[in-house]
Design an enzyme around this catalytic site. Structure first.
Site, mmCIF file in Angstrom:
data_model
loop_
_atom_site.group_PDB
_atom_site.id
_atom_site.type_symbol
_atom_site.label_atom_id
_atom_site.label_comp_id
_atom_site.label_asym_id
_atom_site.label_seq_id
_atom_site.Cartn_x
_atom_site.Cartn_y
_atom_site.Cartn_z
ATOM 1 N N ASP A 178 33.288 38.841 35.578
ATOM 2 C CA ASP A 178 34.284 38.834 36.658
ATOM 3 C C ASP A 178 34.839 40.234 36.952
ATOM 4 O O ASP A 178 35.081 41.022 36.032
ATOM 5 C CB ASP A 178 35.470 37.945 36.277
ATOM 6 C CG ASP A 178 35.099 36.472 36.116
ATOM 7 O OD1 ASP A 178 33.938 36.186 35.779
ATOM 8 O OD2 ASP A 178 35.988 35.628 36.311
ATOM 9 N N HIS A 187 37.169 40.471 40.088
ATOM 10 C CA HIS A 187 38.458 40.036 40.660
ATOM 11 C C HIS A 187 39.232 41.127 41.400
ATOM 12 O O HIS A 187 40.417 41.340 41.155
ATOM 13 C CB HIS A 187 39.338 39.428 39.570
ATOM 14 C CG HIS A 187 38.975 38.010 39.248
ATOM 15 N ND1 HIS A 187 38.979 37.007 40.195
ATOM 16 C CD2 HIS A 187 38.566 37.428 38.097
ATOM 17 C CE1 HIS A 187 38.592 35.877 39.631
ATOM 18 N NE2 HIS A 187 38.325 36.100 38.362
ATOM 19 N N ASP A 200 32.786 35.992 40.976
ATOM 20 C CA ASP A 200 34.229 36.266 40.961
ATOM 21 C C ASP A 200 34.521 37.736 41.275
ATOM 22 O O ASP A 200 35.129 38.468 40.492
ATOM 23 C CB ASP A 200 34.887 35.823 39.646
ATOM 24 C CG ASP A 200 35.200 34.327 39.642
ATOM 25 O OD1 ASP A 200 34.670 33.606 40.513
ATOM 26 O OD2 ASP A 200 35.967 33.873 38.774
ATOM 27 N N ASN A 245 33.178 30.772 41.007
ATOM 28 C CA ASN A 245 34.025 29.722 41.585
ATOM 29 C C ASN A 245 35.053 30.278 42.579
ATOM 30 O O ASN A 245 35.560 29.546 43.426
ATOM 31 C CB ASN A 245 34.727 28.908 40.492
ATOM 32 C CG ASN A 245 35.663 29.736 39.656
ATOM 33 O OD1 ASN A 245 35.249 30.725 39.044
ATOM 34 N ND2 ASN A 245 36.929 29.367 39.599
ATOM 35 N N HIS A 246 35.329 31.587 42.514
ATOM 36 C CA HIS A 246 36.262 32.178 43.484
ATOM 37 C C HIS A 246 35.586 32.545 44.804
ATOM 38 O O HIS A 246 36.288 32.892 45.758
ATOM 39 C CB HIS A 246 36.967 33.392 42.886
ATOM 40 C CG HIS A 246 38.154 33.018 42.058
ATOM 41 N ND1 HIS A 246 39.445 33.047 42.529
ATOM 42 C CD2 HIS A 246 38.232 32.559 40.789
ATOM 43 C CE1 HIS A 246 40.272 32.638 41.579
ATOM 44 N NE2 HIS A 246 39.557 32.336 40.520
ATOM 45 N N HIS A 299 27.643 31.725 36.525
ATOM 46 C CA HIS A 299 29.053 32.085 36.420
ATOM 47 C C HIS A 299 29.790 31.269 35.371
ATOM 48 O O HIS A 299 30.488 31.818 34.517
ATOM 49 C CB HIS A 299 29.773 31.944 37.764
ATOM 50 C CG HIS A 299 31.227 32.313 37.664
ATOM 51 N ND1 HIS A 299 31.633 33.622 37.489
ATOM 52 C CD2 HIS A 299 32.356 31.562 37.638
ATOM 53 C CE1 HIS A 299 32.959 33.644 37.373
ATOM 54 N NE2 HIS A 299 33.417 32.411 37.457
ATOM 55 N N HIS A 351 33.488 33.919 33.719
ATOM 56 C CA HIS A 351 34.422 32.821 34.014
ATOM 57 C C HIS A 351 35.631 32.704 33.089
ATOM 58 O O HIS A 351 36.644 32.157 33.480
ATOM 59 C CB HIS A 351 33.623 31.503 34.022
ATOM 60 C CG HIS A 351 34.331 30.316 34.616
ATOM 61 N ND1 HIS A 351 35.081 30.376 35.773
ATOM 62 C CD2 HIS A 351 34.371 29.012 34.216
ATOM 63 C CE1 HIS A 351 35.536 29.159 36.052
ATOM 64 N NE2 HIS A 351 35.129 28.316 35.123
#
Length: 311
Positions: A58, A60, A86, A118-119, A168, A242
């Site tokens: 990730d 982010h 992500d 998932n984002h 992920h 994740h």
């Protein structure tokens, strides 16, 4: 504006701009996304990746930490990268982060692989920051719409040298084989349940069988599930992201599952280090651990409270 394959002048300028954390124009985003779509639509749900490759978790929206990742791991195209999703939400620079990775994908399609987290979802980004950031930086939701359309084209997983399965989140009770993943229609918003959702949301758990996930999506999966999946697909391990791990990476189930986390000092407050995984041509593993980069604080929005829900 149109980027013609073979003439990368405009694209190279945009990459340089994005590397300085400067926005590109809305019409340039539109053209970039159109080009990215042409490339991504050809990729498999289980995209084959050749070693040597550096695998990342990730990000982010932590743009300056992504720059630090490239500083310690090497720049594209010299280093071949696989990012496990992500890219957006929570950090202050989701727009610049995602657009830089996407521009690098268009410029060097064989040297960077982006899979979906998932984002990378319309629903999640409306809650955790990316939607608001696009609105704030571009004055409308148009850029958010271009980007979220691209999310639907991102691959769901990757396999390195036919041996290391990268995804992920994790596994799904609906999926026993990689061929079953290959048949999913991925070009859609992440569903609330089912195999596509599970791949992006599930987590390993020190248990056997399947468990209910506290996240409200996906499942918890145990060591026996992994042993069965790895044997059925003749793979040596599963690599996933994740979950925040303070040390940057974490092994599970006798080194058959690996979590890689690449956002240092997550949310600018967690105090964790980050890791990336270097796989050489023999799939020998080396971890590079790195800390948060000094943050550029100009132009930071005042921190809006968002739900403390760790994805």
């Amino acid at each position: 504006m149109c980027v013609i394959m073979g003439d990368f002048t405009d694209l190279d300028r945009q990459i340089e701009q994005l590397r300085r954390c400067e926005l590109i124009k809305e019409n340039e985003v539109k053209a970039l996304c159109a080009k990215a779509r042409e490339i991504l639509v050809e990729e498999s749900n289980v995209q084959s990746v050749d070693s040597p490759v550096t695998v990342c978790g990730d990000i982010h929206g932590q743009f300056y930490d992504l720059k630090e990742l490239f500083r310690v791991g090497g720049e594209v195209p010299e280093t071949n990268y696989l990012f496990m999703g992500d890219f957006v939400d929570r950090g202050f620079y989701s727009v610049e982060t995602f657009l830089l990775l996407l521009a690098l994908k268009v410029r060097y399609p064989d040297r960077i692989t982006l899979i979906r987290g998932n984002h990378e979802s319309r629903q999640i980004t409306q809650v955790y920051g990316f939607f608001d950031e696009c609105h704030r930086k571009y004055g409308s939701a148009t850029v958010w719409r271009y980007c979220t359309e691209i999310f639907d084209y991102l691959s769901l997983s990757a396999i390195v040298d036919g041996k290391i399965f990268c995804v992920h989140g994790g596994l799904s009770p609906s999926i026993q084989t990689l061929d079953q993943i290959r048949t999913i229609d991925r070009k859609q918003e992440v569903p609330h349940d089912g195999p596509m959702c599970d791949l992006l949301w599930s987590d390993p758990e020190d248990t056997t069988g399947w468990g209910v996930s506290p996240r409200g999506a996906g499942y918890l999966f145990g060591s026996d599930v992994v042993a069965q999946f790895n044997a059925a697909n003749d793979i040596s391990m599963i690599c996933r992201a994740h979950q925040l791990v303070m040390e940057g990476y974490k092994w599970h189930f006798n080194d058959t599952v690996l979590t890689v986390w690449s956002a240092p000092n997550y949310c600018y407050r967690c105090g964790n280090v980050a890791a990336i995984l270097e796989l050489d041509e023999h799939l020998q593993k080396e971890f590079i651990i790195f800390e948060a980069a000094p943050q550029e604080t100009r132009g930071l929005p005042s921190k809006k409270p968002v739900a403390d829900y760790f994805l």
